[in-house]
Write an enzyme that holds these catalytic residues in place. Structure first.
Site, PDB file in Angstrom:
ATOM      1  N   ARG A  58      92.731 -28.371 -11.983  1.00  0.00           N
ATOM      2  CA  ARG A  58      93.019 -26.912 -13.094  1.00  0.00           C
ATOM      3  C   ARG A  58      93.583 -28.117 -14.165  1.00  0.00           C
ATOM      4  NH1 ARG A  58      89.360 -25.881 -10.869  1.00  0.00           N
ATOM      5  NH2 ARG A  58      89.325 -23.497  -9.556  1.00  0.00           N
TER       6      ARG A  58
ATOM      7  N   GLU B 186      87.766 -25.150 -20.984  1.00  0.00           N
ATOM      8  CA  GLU B 186      86.721 -25.530 -20.340  1.00  0.00           C
ATOM      9  C   GLU B 186      85.387 -24.435 -21.156  1.00  0.00           C
ATOM     10  OE1 GLU B 186      86.539 -25.769 -15.951  1.00  0.00           O
ATOM     11  OE2 GLU B 186      88.205 -26.838 -16.958  1.00  0.00           O
TER      12      GLU B 186
ATOM     13  N   HIS C  92      84.020 -30.348 -15.457  1.00  0.00           N
ATOM     14  CA  HIS C  92      83.955 -29.500 -14.169  1.00  0.00           C
ATOM     15  C   HIS C  92      83.277 -30.176 -12.920  1.00  0.00           C
ATOM     16  CE1 HIS C  92      86.422 -25.960 -12.968  1.00  0.00           C
ATOM     17  NE2 HIS C  92      85.845 -26.767 -11.392  1.00  0.00           N
TER      18      HIS C  92
HETATM   19  C1  8YV Z   1      83.540 -24.384  -8.719  1.00  0.00           C
HETATM   20  C2  8YV Z   1      86.024 -25.351  -8.446  1.00  0.00           C
HETATM   21  O1  8YV Z   1      83.164 -24.291  -7.812  1.00  0.00           O
HETATM   22  O2  8YV Z   1      85.199 -23.677  -6.146  1.00  0.00           O
HETATM   23  C3  8YV Z   1      86.288 -24.567  -7.735  1.00  0.00           C
HETATM   24  O3  8YV Z   1      88.064 -23.913  -7.412  1.00  0.00           O
HETATM   25  O4  8YV Z   1      86.722 -25.457  -8.982  1.00  0.00           O
HETATM   26  C4  8YV Z   1      84.726 -25.421  -8.886  1.00  0.00           C
HETATM   27  O5  8YV Z   1      84.507 -26.486  -7.967  1.00  0.00           O
HETATM   28  C5  8YV Z   1      83.037 -23.873 -10.268  1.00  0.00           C
HETATM   29  O6  8YV Z   1      84.355 -23.788 -10.863  1.00  0.00           O
HETATM   30  C6  8YV Z   1      81.548 -22.700 -10.032  1.00  0.00           C
HETATM   31  O7  8YV Z   1      81.422 -22.774 -10.936  1.00  0.00           O
END
Ligand code: 8YV
Length: 322
Positions: A236, A265, A283
Protein backbone atom coordinates in the site's frame (compact mmCIF):
# COMPACT_ATOMS: atom_id res chain seq x y z
CA UNK A 1 -35.55 -11.29 -1.32
CA UNK A 2 -32.27 -10.23 0.31
CA UNK A 3 -30.74 -6.95 -0.83
CA UNK A 4 -27.14 -6.65 -2.00
CA UNK A 5 -25.36 -3.35 -2.49
CA UNK A 6 -22.57 -3.49 -5.08
CA UNK A 7 -20.21 -0.65 -4.15
CA UNK A 8 -17.77 -0.75 -7.09
CA UNK A 9 -17.52 -2.16 -10.55
CA UNK A 10 -17.41 -5.97 -10.31
CA UNK A 11 -17.06 -8.91 -12.69
CA UNK A 12 -20.04 -8.98 -15.11
CA UNK A 13 -20.80 -12.70 -14.59
CA UNK A 14 -20.80 -12.31 -10.84
CA UNK A 15 -23.09 -9.29 -11.14
CA UNK A 16 -25.49 -11.31 -13.30
CA UNK A 17 -25.47 -14.15 -10.75
CA UNK A 18 -26.15 -11.75 -7.92
CA UNK A 19 -29.00 -10.19 -9.87
CA UNK A 20 -30.61 -13.61 -10.37
CA UNK A 21 -30.59 -14.28 -6.60
CA UNK A 22 -30.92 -10.98 -4.84
CA UNK A 23 -32.36 -7.52 -5.11
CA UNK A 24 -29.18 -5.77 -6.35
CA UNK A 25 -28.43 -2.06 -6.10
CA UNK A 26 -25.27 -0.68 -7.69
CA UNK A 27 -23.65 2.68 -7.07
CA UNK A 28 -22.01 4.72 -9.79
CA UNK A 29 -20.01 7.98 -9.80
CA UNK A 30 -22.13 9.13 -12.76
CA UNK A 31 -25.13 9.21 -10.43
CA UNK A 32 -23.47 11.71 -8.07
CA UNK A 33 -21.73 11.40 -4.72
CA UNK A 34 -21.00 7.70 -4.22
CA UNK A 35 -20.88 7.94 -0.43
CA UNK A 36 -24.33 9.47 -0.45
CA UNK A 37 -25.55 6.66 -2.71
CA UNK A 38 -24.07 4.12 -0.26
CA UNK A 39 -25.68 5.83 2.74
CA UNK A 40 -29.07 5.65 1.06
CA UNK A 41 -28.83 2.11 -0.30
CA UNK A 42 -27.20 0.54 2.75
CA UNK A 43 -30.16 1.27 5.02
CA UNK A 44 -32.00 -1.96 4.18
CA UNK A 45 -29.12 -3.90 2.55
CA UNK A 46 -28.23 -7.39 3.82
CA UNK A 47 -24.86 -7.60 2.09
CA UNK A 48 -22.31 -5.52 0.24
CA UNK A 49 -19.68 -6.52 -2.30
CA UNK A 50 -16.93 -4.57 -4.06
CA UNK A 51 -13.47 -3.03 -3.65
CA UNK A 52 -11.57 0.22 -3.54
CA UNK A 53 -13.84 2.30 -1.32
CA UNK A 54 -13.43 3.54 2.24
CA UNK A 55 -16.22 2.05 4.33
CA UNK A 56 -16.68 3.29 7.87
CA UNK A 57 -19.19 4.89 10.25
CA UNK A 58 -19.62 7.80 7.86
CA UNK A 59 -21.28 5.80 5.12
CA UNK A 60 -22.37 2.66 6.99
CA UNK A 61 -24.16 4.25 9.95
CA UNK A 62 -27.65 4.03 8.35
CA UNK A 63 -27.31 0.22 7.89
CA UNK A 64 -30.06 -1.53 9.83
CA UNK A 65 -29.51 -5.17 9.00
CA UNK A 66 -26.20 -5.39 7.15
CA UNK A 67 -24.70 -8.83 7.75
CA UNK A 68 -21.59 -8.83 5.56
CA UNK A 69 -19.25 -6.73 3.47
CA UNK A 70 -17.51 -8.99 0.98
CA UNK A 71 -14.34 -7.30 -0.24
CA UNK A 72 -12.91 -8.31 -3.61
CA UNK A 73 -9.39 -7.77 -2.21
CA UNK A 74 -6.98 -9.41 0.15
CA UNK A 75 -6.00 -6.12 1.87
CA UNK A 76 -8.62 -4.62 4.16
CA UNK A 77 -7.14 -1.28 5.14
CA UNK A 78 -10.11 0.43 3.45
CA UNK A 79 -12.48 -0.85 6.13
CA UNK A 80 -12.90 0.30 9.71
CA UNK A 81 -12.72 -3.15 11.26
CA UNK A 82 -13.28 -1.88 14.83
CA UNK A 83 -16.48 -0.22 13.72
CA UNK A 84 -17.60 -3.36 11.87
CA UNK A 85 -16.92 -5.44 14.98
CA UNK A 86 -18.91 -3.00 17.06
CA UNK A 87 -21.80 -3.20 14.59
CA UNK A 88 -21.39 -6.99 14.26
CA UNK A 89 -20.96 -6.73 10.51
CA UNK A 90 -18.77 -9.39 8.96
CA UNK A 91 -15.91 -8.47 6.64
CA UNK A 92 -14.57 -11.12 4.27
CA UNK A 93 -11.64 -10.98 1.84
CA UNK A 94 -10.05 -13.01 -0.96
CA UNK A 95 -6.62 -14.30 0.10
CA UNK A 96 -4.41 -16.93 -1.60
CA UNK A 97 -5.84 -16.75 -5.13
CA UNK A 98 -3.83 -13.60 -5.92
CA UNK A 99 -0.56 -14.58 -4.25
CA UNK A 100 1.42 -15.77 -7.27
CA UNK A 101 0.04 -13.10 -9.62
CA UNK A 102 1.04 -10.34 -7.22
CA UNK A 103 4.48 -11.89 -6.64
CA UNK A 104 4.93 -11.97 -10.43
CA UNK A 105 4.21 -8.26 -10.56
CA UNK A 106 6.69 -7.56 -7.75
CA UNK A 107 9.36 -9.25 -9.83
CA UNK A 108 8.25 -7.44 -12.96
CA UNK A 109 8.76 -4.13 -11.15
CA UNK A 110 12.06 -5.29 -9.68
CA UNK A 111 13.48 -6.29 -13.07
CA UNK A 112 12.05 -3.27 -14.89
CA UNK A 113 13.48 -0.82 -12.37
CA UNK A 114 16.84 -2.65 -12.22
CA UNK A 115 17.31 -2.41 -15.98
CA UNK A 116 15.42 0.86 -16.62
CA UNK A 117 13.06 -0.99 -18.95
CA UNK A 118 10.22 1.56 -19.34
CA UNK A 119 12.66 4.47 -19.56
CA UNK A 120 14.86 2.78 -22.17
CA UNK A 121 11.81 1.68 -24.12
CA UNK A 122 10.73 5.32 -24.42
CA UNK A 123 14.28 6.41 -25.12
CA UNK A 124 14.62 3.91 -27.98
CA UNK A 125 11.22 4.76 -29.45
CA UNK A 126 12.07 8.46 -29.35
CA UNK A 127 15.05 7.75 -31.60
CA UNK A 128 17.64 8.59 -28.96
CA UNK A 129 19.67 5.46 -29.66
CA UNK A 130 22.29 7.05 -31.86
CA UNK A 131 25.45 5.29 -30.72
CA UNK A 132 26.44 2.45 -28.38
CA UNK A 133 24.78 2.86 -24.99
CA UNK A 134 26.77 4.37 -22.11
CA UNK A 135 26.62 4.61 -18.33
CA UNK A 136 23.31 6.50 -18.36
CA UNK A 137 21.63 3.45 -19.86
CA UNK A 138 23.27 0.90 -17.55
CA UNK A 139 21.27 -0.99 -14.98
CA UNK A 140 22.08 -3.08 -11.91
CA UNK A 141 22.41 -6.87 -11.67
CA UNK A 142 19.73 -9.03 -10.09
CA UNK A 143 21.12 -12.58 -10.23
CA UNK A 144 22.88 -13.59 -7.03
CA UNK A 145 22.18 -10.28 -5.27
CA UNK A 146 20.54 -9.67 -1.89
CA UNK A 147 16.77 -9.43 -1.75
CA UNK A 148 15.21 -7.88 1.37
CA UNK A 149 11.51 -8.51 1.86
CA UNK A 150 9.50 -6.43 4.29
CA UNK A 151 6.45 -8.47 5.27
CA UNK A 152 6.81 -12.21 4.85
CA UNK A 153 3.16 -13.14 4.43
CA UNK A 154 1.86 -15.26 1.55
CA UNK A 155 2.90 -12.75 -1.11
CA UNK A 156 6.23 -11.95 0.53
CA UNK A 157 7.02 -15.67 0.66
CA UNK A 158 6.11 -16.10 -3.02
CA UNK A 159 8.51 -13.25 -3.86
CA UNK A 160 11.22 -14.88 -1.73
CA UNK A 161 10.69 -18.16 -3.59
CA UNK A 162 11.19 -16.44 -6.93
CA UNK A 163 14.33 -14.68 -5.73
CA UNK A 164 15.87 -17.79 -4.19
CA UNK A 165 15.04 -20.40 -6.83
CA UNK A 166 14.95 -18.22 -9.92
CA UNK A 167 17.73 -15.73 -9.28
CA UNK A 168 19.96 -17.40 -6.72
CA UNK A 169 19.35 -14.45 -4.39
CA UNK A 170 20.38 -14.15 -0.80
CA UNK A 171 17.04 -13.54 0.98
CA UNK A 172 16.61 -11.31 4.04
CA UNK A 173 13.26 -10.54 5.63
CA UNK A 174 11.71 -8.34 8.22
CA UNK A 175 8.37 -9.32 9.70
CA UNK A 176 6.32 -8.88 12.86
CA UNK A 177 7.34 -12.37 13.86
CA UNK A 178 10.14 -14.58 12.68
CA UNK A 179 9.18 -17.40 10.32
CA UNK A 180 11.74 -20.16 10.73
CA UNK A 181 9.80 -22.50 8.42
CA UNK A 182 10.50 -20.08 5.54
CA UNK A 183 14.02 -19.43 6.66
CA UNK A 184 14.73 -23.03 5.74
CA UNK A 185 12.72 -23.10 2.49
CA UNK A 186 14.39 -20.03 0.99
CA UNK A 187 17.43 -19.79 3.19
CA UNK A 188 15.88 -16.52 4.37
CA UNK A 189 17.46 -14.65 7.27
CA UNK A 190 15.42 -12.51 9.68
CA UNK A 191 16.76 -8.95 10.09
CA UNK A 192 15.84 -5.76 11.89
CA UNK A 193 14.45 -3.26 9.40
CA UNK A 194 17.54 -1.06 9.27
CA UNK A 195 19.89 -4.00 8.81
CA UNK A 196 17.72 -5.22 5.93
CA UNK A 197 17.77 -1.77 4.33
CA UNK A 198 21.52 -1.46 4.71
CA UNK A 199 22.33 -4.89 3.32
CA UNK A 200 19.81 -5.37 0.51
CA UNK A 201 20.36 -4.63 -3.16
CA UNK A 202 16.59 -4.96 -3.67
CA UNK A 203 13.99 -4.09 -1.06
CA UNK A 204 10.43 -5.26 -1.67
CA UNK A 205 7.61 -3.94 0.50
CA UNK A 206 4.91 -6.60 0.88
CA UNK A 207 3.55 -5.76 4.32
CA UNK A 208 -0.12 -5.05 5.22
CA UNK A 209 -0.99 -1.43 5.87
CA UNK A 210 -1.81 -0.93 9.54
CA UNK A 211 -0.91 1.51 12.32
CA UNK A 212 2.55 -0.09 12.65
CA UNK A 213 3.41 -0.01 8.95
CA UNK A 214 2.16 3.52 8.16
CA UNK A 215 5.17 5.48 6.77
CA UNK A 216 7.45 2.60 7.77
CA UNK A 217 9.86 3.72 5.03
CA UNK A 218 10.54 7.43 5.45
CA UNK A 219 13.58 9.68 4.91
CA UNK A 220 15.73 8.01 7.59
CA UNK A 221 15.03 4.53 6.24
CA UNK A 222 15.69 5.57 2.64
CA UNK A 223 18.99 7.09 3.78
CA UNK A 224 19.92 3.65 5.10
CA UNK A 225 19.61 2.02 1.69
CA UNK A 226 22.53 1.49 -0.66
CA UNK A 227 23.13 3.89 -3.53
CA UNK A 228 22.65 1.14 -6.11
CA UNK A 229 19.55 -0.29 -4.39
CA UNK A 230 16.08 -0.65 -5.88
CA UNK A 231 12.89 -0.25 -3.82
CA UNK A 232 9.69 -2.00 -4.90
CA UNK A 233 6.26 -1.44 -3.34
CA UNK A 234 3.34 -3.76 -4.09
CA UNK A 235 1.56 -3.38 -0.74
CA UNK A 236 0.00 0.00 0.00
CA UNK A 237 1.27 3.47 -0.84
CA UNK A 238 1.08 4.76 2.72
CA UNK A 239 3.75 2.32 3.89
CA UNK A 240 6.24 4.64 2.17
CA UNK A 241 6.52 8.39 2.72
CA UNK A 242 6.05 9.32 -0.95
CA UNK A 243 7.60 12.79 -0.67
CA UNK A 244 10.68 11.33 0.98
CA UNK A 245 10.93 8.75 -1.79
CA UNK A 246 10.62 11.41 -4.49
CA UNK A 247 13.44 13.32 -2.80
CA UNK A 248 15.62 10.18 -2.57
CA UNK A 249 15.02 9.38 -6.26
CA UNK A 250 15.73 12.95 -7.36
CA UNK A 251 18.94 13.06 -5.34
CA UNK A 252 19.89 9.57 -6.59
CA UNK A 253 20.17 8.34 -2.99
CA UNK A 254 18.96 5.01 -4.38
CA UNK A 255 19.15 3.71 -7.94
CA UNK A 256 15.45 3.30 -8.69
CA UNK A 257 11.98 2.39 -7.47
CA UNK A 258 9.17 0.26 -8.86
CA UNK A 259 5.75 1.25 -7.56
CA UNK A 260 2.30 -0.26 -7.96
CA UNK A 261 0.64 1.63 -5.11
CA UNK A 262 0.51 5.25 -3.91
CA UNK A 263 -0.58 7.38 -1.00
CA UNK A 264 -3.44 8.70 -3.12
CA UNK A 265 -4.94 6.59 -5.91
CA UNK A 266 -5.52 7.03 -8.80
CA UNK A 267 -2.12 8.73 -9.11
CA UNK A 268 -2.52 12.08 -10.87
CA UNK A 269 -0.15 15.01 -11.48
CA UNK A 270 2.59 13.44 -9.41
CA UNK A 271 6.22 14.56 -9.27
CA UNK A 272 6.97 10.88 -9.83
CA UNK A 273 5.97 11.43 -13.46
CA UNK A 274 9.03 13.64 -13.96
CA UNK A 275 11.48 10.99 -12.79
CA UNK A 276 13.07 8.46 -15.14
CA UNK A 277 14.31 6.25 -12.28
CA UNK A 278 10.85 5.19 -11.14
CA UNK A 279 8.50 2.70 -12.76
CA UNK A 280 4.87 3.57 -12.02
CA UNK A 281 2.06 1.06 -12.48
CA UNK A 282 -1.65 1.68 -11.76
CA UNK A 283 -2.23 -0.77 -8.84
CA UNK A 284 -2.30 -3.90 -10.98
CA UNK A 285 -0.76 -6.42 -8.55
CA UNK A 286 -3.64 -8.88 -8.90
CA UNK A 287 -4.84 -7.68 -12.29
CA UNK A 288 -4.78 -10.70 -14.58
CA UNK A 289 -8.05 -11.91 -16.02
CA UNK A 290 -7.79 -15.33 -14.38
CA UNK A 291 -6.88 -14.01 -10.93
CA UNK A 292 -9.47 -11.27 -10.89
CA UNK A 293 -12.07 -13.91 -11.82
CA UNK A 294 -10.95 -16.11 -8.92
CA UNK A 295 -11.11 -13.15 -6.54
CA UNK A 296 -14.61 -12.27 -7.73
CA UNK A 297 -15.76 -15.88 -7.37
CA UNK A 298 -14.38 -16.10 -3.85
CA UNK A 299 -15.99 -12.81 -2.86
CA UNK A 300 -19.28 -14.02 -4.30
CA UNK A 301 -19.04 -17.26 -2.30
CA UNK A 302 -18.21 -15.36 0.91
CA UNK A 303 -21.28 -13.19 0.40
CA UNK A 304 -23.60 -16.04 -0.51
CA UNK A 305 -22.56 -18.17 2.47
CA UNK A 306 -23.03 -15.26 4.87
CA UNK A 307 -26.44 -14.38 3.46
CA UNK A 308 -27.44 -18.03 3.89
CA UNK A 309 -26.62 -17.62 7.60
CA UNK A 310 -23.28 -19.40 7.72
CA UNK A 311 -19.78 -18.14 8.46
CA UNK A 312 -17.89 -17.20 5.29
CA UNK A 313 -14.61 -18.96 4.59
CA UNK A 314 -12.36 -15.92 4.70
CA UNK A 315 -13.47 -13.75 7.54
CA UNK A 316 -11.29 -10.80 8.50
CA UNK A 317 -12.97 -9.76 11.74
CA UNK A 318 -14.31 -11.44 14.84
CA UNK A 319 -16.48 -14.52 14.56
CA UNK A 320 -19.36 -12.96 16.45
CA UNK A 321 -22.82 -14.44 16.32
CA UNK A 322 -21.48 -18.03 16.34
C1 8YV B 1 -7.16 -5.48 -5.45
C2 8YV B 1 -5.35 -5.38 -3.75
O1 8YV B 1 -7.44 -6.47 -6.30
O2 8YV B 1 -6.41 -7.37 -3.07
C3 8YV B 1 -5.85 -6.33 -2.74
O3 8YV B 1 -5.68 -6.05 -1.55
O4 8YV B 1 -4.61 -4.53 -3.48
C4 8YV B 1 -5.69 -5.48 -5.18
O5 8YV B 1 -5.10 -6.62 -5.63
C5 8YV B 1 -7.68 -4.28 -6.09
O6 8YV B 1 -7.54 -3.22 -5.22
C6 8YV B 1 -9.15 -4.52 -6.46
O7 8YV B 1 -9.77 -3.41 -6.80
Amino acid sequence: MKKVLVFSQIDADILARLQSQYDVVTVHPKLGDVNQQIREAVRDADGMIGAGRLLNAENLAPAEKLKIISSVTVGYDNYDVDYLNQRQIWLSNTPHVLTETTADLAFTLLMSAARQVPHLDQWTKQGQWKRTVGAAQFGVDVFGKTLGIIGLGNIGAAIARRGFHGFNMNVLYHNRREKPELATAFNARYCELNTLLQQSDFVVVAVDLNADSQALIAAAELANMQKHAVLVNISRGSVIDEQALIHALKEKQIFAAGLDVYQKEPLQDSELFQLSNVVTLPHVGSATEATRQKMSELAYQNLEVALAGQTPRYLVNEKFGQ
